[in-house]
Design a protein around this motif. Structure first.
Motif, mmCIF file in Angstrom:
data_model
loop_
_atom_site.group_PDB
_atom_site.id
_atom_site.type_symbol
_atom_site.label_atom_id
_atom_site.label_comp_id
_atom_site.label_asym_id
_atom_site.label_seq_id
_atom_site.Cartn_x
_atom_site.Cartn_y
_atom_site.Cartn_z
ATOM 1 N N VAL A 7 0.841 -1.186 0.000
ATOM 2 C CA VAL A 7 0.000 0.000 0.000
ATOM 3 C C VAL A 7 0.880 1.241 0.000
ATOM 4 O O VAL A 7 1.922 1.270 0.650
ATOM 5 C CB VAL A 7 -0.892 0.009 1.266
ATOM 6 C CG1 VAL A 7 -1.626 1.314 1.420
ATOM 7 C CG2 VAL A 7 -1.865 -1.149 1.246
ATOM 8 N N TRP A 9 0.126 5.354 0.783
ATOM 9 C CA TRP A 9 -0.853 6.338 1.253
ATOM 10 C C TRP A 9 -0.236 7.720 1.158
ATOM 11 O O TRP A 9 0.918 7.911 1.514
ATOM 12 C CB TRP A 9 -1.249 6.047 2.702
ATOM 13 C CG TRP A 9 -2.314 6.972 3.201
ATOM 14 C CD1 TRP A 9 -2.137 8.169 3.837
ATOM 15 C CD2 TRP A 9 -3.712 6.799 3.072
ATOM 16 N NE1 TRP A 9 -3.350 8.745 4.113
ATOM 17 C CE2 TRP A 9 -4.342 7.911 3.650
ATOM 18 C CE3 TRP A 9 -4.521 5.805 2.508
ATOM 19 C CZ2 TRP A 9 -5.719 8.063 3.703
ATOM 20 C CZ3 TRP A 9 -5.887 5.950 2.570
ATOM 21 C CH2 TRP A 9 -6.474 7.072 3.157
ATOM 22 N N GLY A 18 -5.065 6.266 -0.852
ATOM 23 C CA GLY A 18 -4.087 5.196 -0.946
ATOM 24 C C GLY A 18 -4.296 4.365 -2.186
ATOM 25 O O GLY A 18 -5.310 4.488 -2.878
ATOM 26 N N ILE A 20 -3.648 0.192 -3.372
ATOM 27 C CA ILE A 20 -3.329 -1.174 -2.963
ATOM 28 C C ILE A 20 -2.910 -1.958 -4.195
ATOM 29 O O ILE A 20 -3.601 -1.922 -5.219
ATOM 30 C CB ILE A 20 -4.551 -1.865 -2.315
ATOM 31 C CG1 ILE A 20 -5.016 -1.091 -1.078
ATOM 32 C CG2 ILE A 20 -4.248 -3.312 -1.979
ATOM 33 C CD1 ILE A 20 -6.346 -1.571 -0.540
#
Length: 148
Positions: A7, A9, A18, A20
């Motif tokens: 991830v 952010w 964010g 993923i």
């Protein structure tokens, strides 16, 4: 065996966002944010990903258990709903509800429910979750319909 995700952010909680990504590439920079988690903005969120993990893990465990008992599932349709609630000042995942509609030739309802309940209790993701897990399991005699 080890599976990975990462991830990135940027920003504070309210306005930040964010991304993923998973090692397999199935998720690649999938967006997530506070409004994707608690609102309806497009993207994903941790609870949705847990629901996907739980439903897919349970389905595989059930298919394996049915096969071990000499039943071949024609179809297993599973959905999971993961609930998150405020508990004092903390957010807590309080429940994962699995809904199963199955077509398994030659199995009786009692045996099916027993095997499904065991798969619910013992799939790796169920064992990981520290929350209540419920299962609504039924055998469908007619044609399976996708739920949206």
């Amino acid at each position: 065996m080890e599976r990975k995700a990462n991830v990135i952010w940027r920003g504070n909680l309210q306005q930040g966002q964010g991304e993923i990504s998973t090692e397999s590439g199935v998720l690649s920079k999938a967006p997530y944010s506070l409004m994707r988690r608690f609102g309806n903005d497009p993207g994903t969120n941790p609870e949705e990903l847990i629901a996907a993990a739980h439903s897919s893990c349970f389905t595989m465990a059930l298919a394996a258990a049915l096969t071990q008992q000499n039943f071949t599932p024609e179809s297993l349709q599973v959905s999971a709903a993961v609930s998150i609630e405020k508990n004092g000042s903390d957010w807590v995942i309080t429940h994962s509800n699995l809904v199963l509609r199955a077509k398994v030739p030659g199995i009786d309802a009692s045996k099916f429910k027993s095997i499904a309940e065991d798969a619910k209790n013992n799939c790796p993701v169920s064992r990981l979750l520290d929350t209540e897990i419920s299962l609504d399991a039924s055998l469908d005699e007619g044609e399976m319909h996708a739920q949206h």
